[in-house]
Design an enzyme around this catalytic site. Sequence first.
Site, PDB file in Angstrom:
ATOM      1  N   ASP A 137      24.654  89.465  14.117  1.00  0.00           N
ATOM      2  CA  ASP A 137      24.554  91.023  14.222  1.00  0.00           C
ATOM      3  C   ASP A 137      25.433  91.759  13.168  1.00  0.00           C
ATOM      4  OD1 ASP A 137      26.748  90.246  15.265  1.00  0.00           O
ATOM      5  OD2 ASP A 137      27.209  90.927  17.190  1.00  0.00           O
ATOM      6  N   SER A 138      26.166  92.647  13.494  1.00  0.00           N
ATOM      7  CA  SER A 138      26.297  93.077  11.760  1.00  0.00           C
ATOM      8  C   SER A 138      28.136  93.047  11.471  1.00  0.00           C
ATOM      9  CB  SER A 138      26.855  94.481  12.355  1.00  0.00           C
ATOM     10  OG  SER A 138      27.857  95.039  13.417  1.00  0.00           O
ATOM     11  N   LEU A 139      28.345  92.061  12.684  1.00  0.00           N
ATOM     12  CA  LEU A 139      29.509  91.090  12.046  1.00  0.00           C
ATOM     13  C   LEU A 139      29.219  90.398  10.918  1.00  0.00           C
ATOM     14  CD1 LEU A 139      31.748  90.781  15.141  1.00  0.00           C
ATOM     15  CD2 LEU A 139      32.207  91.688  12.810  1.00  0.00           C
ATOM     16  N   GLY A 142      27.530  91.647   7.040  1.00  0.00           N
ATOM     17  CA  GLY A 142      28.886  92.097   6.205  1.00  0.00           C
ATOM     18  C   GLY A 142      28.957  93.789   6.405  1.00  0.00           C
ATOM     19  N   HIS A 323      34.775  96.664  11.406  1.00  0.00           N
ATOM     20  CA  HIS A 323      34.192  95.666  11.280  1.00  0.00           C
ATOM     21  C   HIS A 323      34.780  94.708  10.537  1.00  0.00           C
ATOM     22  CE1 HIS A 323      30.836  97.319  13.516  1.00  0.00           C
ATOM     23  NE2 HIS A 323      29.878  96.711  13.172  1.00  0.00           N
TER      24      HIS A 323
END
Length: 347
Positions: A137-139, A142, A323
Amino acid sequence: MLAAPVTGTADAAPTAVTTQAHTPGRVKDDGDTVRHSWPGVYFEATVRGTGVGIVLKDSAADYDVQIDGATVATLVTPGDRTHWISGLQDRTHSVRLVKRNDTPWSTSTFGGFLAAPGGAVLARPAARARQIEFIGDSLTVGYGNLSTSRTCTGDQLRRTTNTDVSYGALTARRLNADYQVNAYSGLGMVRNYGGGSPDVAYRTYYDRALLNQPGDVWQNPGTWRPQVVVVHLGTNDFSTPVQAGEPWTPESLAAGYRAAYGDFLRKLRTRYGSNTVLVAVGAGQFAGHVEQVVKARNDAGDSRVRSWFLDSAGLDFLGCDWHYSAHDDRVIADRLTPYLASLPTGW
């Protein structure tokens, strides 16, 4: 000294993109152009001469241009044009174009590299023997990892997201591996962030090359055979409480997550064969679920499914919206690289 990129017109049409440029990414090969959607897709070529032209049609994504290992230009939503890097020494150069951010609502088009007059685009660089696929996912994208603040506007988020310095990209380069980053912000294995878009989840999009085209299926040209697949999904499933109106209870969500994860691992096993090592990343509150899924696969006789705990110790979460920061991506890569190197891949 390198000049800034300028807009120009090609003096000759580029050859078929995939005959001049190496890319392991999920692309739709249209001959003189290729289309793509996933973050971190990159193209590598060898060019002789004093300048390099980059043919792009993209109003949504940002790109870095790297010459001989150094970033010489960032192209922000470059549009439909040829961007030239001029003022190079008159010799042979390695050229790399890499998509920095995730734009799943849009399709990007790359039309290849051009050489300045008197130069030439040389033979396509060889693919690396090692291949790693990162799913997440977004992690994993980046997301906002170059930000100097956890609070970001939409524009700041787009400009400070750089998949090329995500933990996956860093790990792959340290292992001299080609890689794909097939990651989609906000999505989970069965539930998305905040319970949003309940009719879709990450698995809805996994098979696609072009994310904004329902029913699209990426056709593997036969060259993508990763020895390792790293799956990091679960943060969006569990990081927000189940809201009224969602079809979940905490218990059914956990059970549904584990069932879907097991199905997804079986799909990857069927796709890539018995030798590929599947690494399921666990972190925070979903780590225990990941361990249960991996144990079930091991008990079923698949010993090449492994779990890896992503320890948050030493991470500052200074990227946009808490994040990973670029610092965190480096720390994670420091830990993940030796782990992947230790796996039974034949490396």
